[in-house]
Design a protein around this motif. Sequence first.
Motif, PDB file in Angstrom:
ATOM      1  N   HIS B 196       0.824  -1.196   0.000  1.00 43.18           N
ATOM      2  CA  HIS B 196       0.000   0.000   0.000  1.00 43.18           C
ATOM      3  C   HIS B 196       0.867   1.258   0.000  1.00 43.18           C
ATOM      4  O   HIS B 196       0.561   2.231  -0.703  1.00 43.18           O
ATOM      5  CB  HIS B 196      -0.896  -0.029   1.235  1.00 43.18           C
ATOM      6  N   ARG B 382      -8.252   2.365   5.028  1.00 48.65           N
ATOM      7  CA  ARG B 382      -7.034   1.774   4.485  1.00 48.65           C
ATOM      8  C   ARG B 382      -7.136   0.262   4.478  1.00 48.65           C
ATOM      9  O   ARG B 382      -6.736  -0.412   3.531  1.00 48.65           O
ATOM     10  CB  ARG B 382      -5.828   2.230   5.322  1.00 48.65           C
ATOM     11  N   MET B 386      -6.857  -2.219   1.337  1.00 46.01           N
ATOM     12  CA  MET B 386      -5.907  -3.330   1.261  1.00 46.01           C
ATOM     13  C   MET B 386      -6.647  -4.637   1.004  1.00 46.01           C
ATOM     14  O   MET B 386      -6.257  -5.420   0.146  1.00 46.01           O
ATOM     15  CB  MET B 386      -5.079  -3.384   2.541  1.00 46.01           C
ATOM     16  N   ARG B 391      -7.530   1.341  -4.648  1.00 45.17           N
ATOM     17  CA  ARG B 391      -6.899   2.556  -4.174  1.00 45.17           C
ATOM     18  C   ARG B 391      -7.759   3.189  -3.081  1.00 45.17           C
ATOM     19  O   ARG B 391      -8.990   3.085  -3.096  1.00 45.17           O
ATOM     20  CB  ARG B 391      -6.725   3.553  -5.327  1.00 45.17           C
TER      21      ARG B 391
END
Lengths: 412, 412
Positions: B196, B382, B386, B391
């Motif tokens: 990431h 996030r 992931m 994105r």
Amino acid sequence: MNAGLRFLVAARRCEIDALEQLAHTGELVGAIGRLVHALQKERGISNLFLASGGTRCGPERLRQIEACAALEQAVRAGFERLDTEARRVGDSARLFSRIAYVLPGLDALPGLRRRIAALALTPAQATAAFVKLIAGLLAVVFEAADGATDPEISRLLVEVLNFMQGKEFAGQERALGAAAFAGGRHDEPRQQQWLHLIESQERCFQVFGEFASAPLQALWRDCQPPALRAELERLRRIAFAGPAGSALDTGLGQVWFDGCTQRIDAMKAVEDRAAADLIALCEGKTAQARAELAGYRELFDSAAPAAFFDEAEPLAPASYGRQLERSVLDMVQEQSRRLQAMNDELATVRAALNERKLVERAKGLLMAHHRLSEDQAHKMLRQTAMNQNRRLVDVAESVLAMAEYLPRPASN
Amino acid sequence: MNAGLRFLVAARRCEIDALEQLAHTGELVGAIGRLVHALQKERGISNLFLASGGTRCGPERLRQIEACAALEQAVRAGFERLDTEARRVGDSARLFSRIAYVLPGLDALPGLRRRIAALALTPAQATAAFVKLIAGLLAVVFEAADGATDPEISRLLVEVLNFMQGKEFAGQERALGAAAFAGGRHDEPRQQQWLHLIESQERCFQVFGEFASAPLQALWRDCQPPALRAELERLRRIAFAGPAGSALDTGLGQVWFDGCTQRIDAMKAVEDRAAADLIALCEGKTAQARAELAGYRELFDSAAPAAFFDEAEPLAPASYGRQLERSVLDMVQEQSRRLQAMNDELATVRAALNERKLVERAKGLLMAHHRLSEDQAHKMLRQTAMNQNRRLVDVAESVLAMAEYLPRPASN
């Protein structure tokens, strides 16, 4: 003093300055609305005066010029005050530029009036001059709406702007219809332009309706009684029904003019109410921000230390009273979220101004690529819209999309 | 004095004030860049210090703290100057709010350092604290870029911001990689986070590349020699190639750290150059605007009257010299077109900041609907990115699109 708190206060103070600035702008918008209304009336009277070879409405015209003069002074005073008090606000550049554009128009009014008095202009020429001046004044209101940093105030400004613009199209329709009936003949290009004015007008009132408060919408409904609406639609239908060149009853001209005037005068009440709402909102928001700021100041030296890192020292025990239980950081995060949300909402409100911006950009493009004046570019767009039976904004979008296919800009 | 001209001047003066403000902001951005660089280095050293149980890098750490202190003073002085000089600029509210947010972080640095000296934190905890502080500093740069009213300056700020942000992701990658090699085992969640960071980093440098000038792009290429790139990619491949739980050569930790440091130090040259370009651009633009303003002033009393209405009096004969042949109205129209074009270009440049805004809005939504802290909301986004291999900005967009399906906001 806690440095974080100081910037929390500085941010709020910036907002207050911007709100006070907006309060002046709100008053200016009200003054512009009154002047535009008076100029619309002078335009109508000047038309009747010119069309009658100076035999009708002479004294009325002089009285109206008198009325305009007082309102013009109020607008000029509003401009002055903006100049004095807003000089540090960077975003005012476009607003000032619009004012710089319209002031020569106000300066040129006495000359225009002399030419009208001397019957040196046709009614169409006089109308075009007033239309241009009023457009310049409305552009100031547009820029005020686009420059506002508070979404609620911006929303009210967009509402006022669209109402004023719709009323101006209604005024132009009155003049065009009066000229059409006075001409006594059905005329194809004039019908096209008339249709265009009806559509532009309806589009403005539609946007106004999307933004207006419920009481204002009710007032707007009240000022259009069904009987009057029906009468005006009947007259429109008569004007549109006949084939080009066929006769039109000249006697309907006065009926049309009086009906339109009744409608436009009633609109004035909506406009005044919207302008009053705007000033009240600015004042309320400024007072609220000031009260909050005073609250911040009390915390200046006594606030609990901020727990920036989760692992850092624990907060000082909350023994200073309820208010101090909130750390500075909580307040900062709340302020930051509020500013972010305001900014998002502002983007939504400003989107309503986009149509006008697209048209302005398309005009700019045509001016550069075809060496046209602003008026010529506007006429070219409007003509295309009428020919293709599309909205002005759609034509503007097509022009912008086709930018690279236009002839190269004339080098200067 | 001609009233139209006076507002033409007032508009230009507004622009100059905004440019001078931007010059201060440019200097502040440079100072923030230097402080962030030093904090990144302190973060790396602190990690080594903590991981070695305090046996390594002790003196180096103290020297770095010293270096940070001087740079921190420069940033604080830059904040002060903004507060003093920009108080009348309404759009500074969000910038000030970001400063108010980060200042408690700077205030809390000594406490963080004491805990590191006492070995009271894990390397991961220390890293998280530095990451948070640096993110707060970069948020100030973001707001500066978003608030700039000149498109060229905004473009440079966007470029600088993306480079700084990319460099920060590179710094985080260095720390994560060092911890991974030091751990001696392949670890699945850490690999995900690592991937990431690589993607976020590349996205930032891509945006930077879209905005950067050719010389700056060349400098950026020069500071990544192929041999170094190859070496870092080889180490990444080794870290990613093994199955979870399998052994990782701890000896590679130092190689990785040194290679990353070489790359990040080289980035500093690009950042410094971009900051210098920014200040030069602000100064050049301010000087140019001042010269133009002086030119306007010469016209004050002598300018030809404006021909606002096509039918109005003809212009006074152009006998006062070449400059006076242009009427005030021409100048106003030119200014208006220029301001309009600037505003359009500004919208284009700011679009590049949109990704970050979307993420901020999505975070705000999650915070309100799920009663999360900012950190928790960010982690949630996030983690989803992931897990779904998407994105961050795409996940943020989905969250915003699904807003009405989220649980109702917790009433406060």
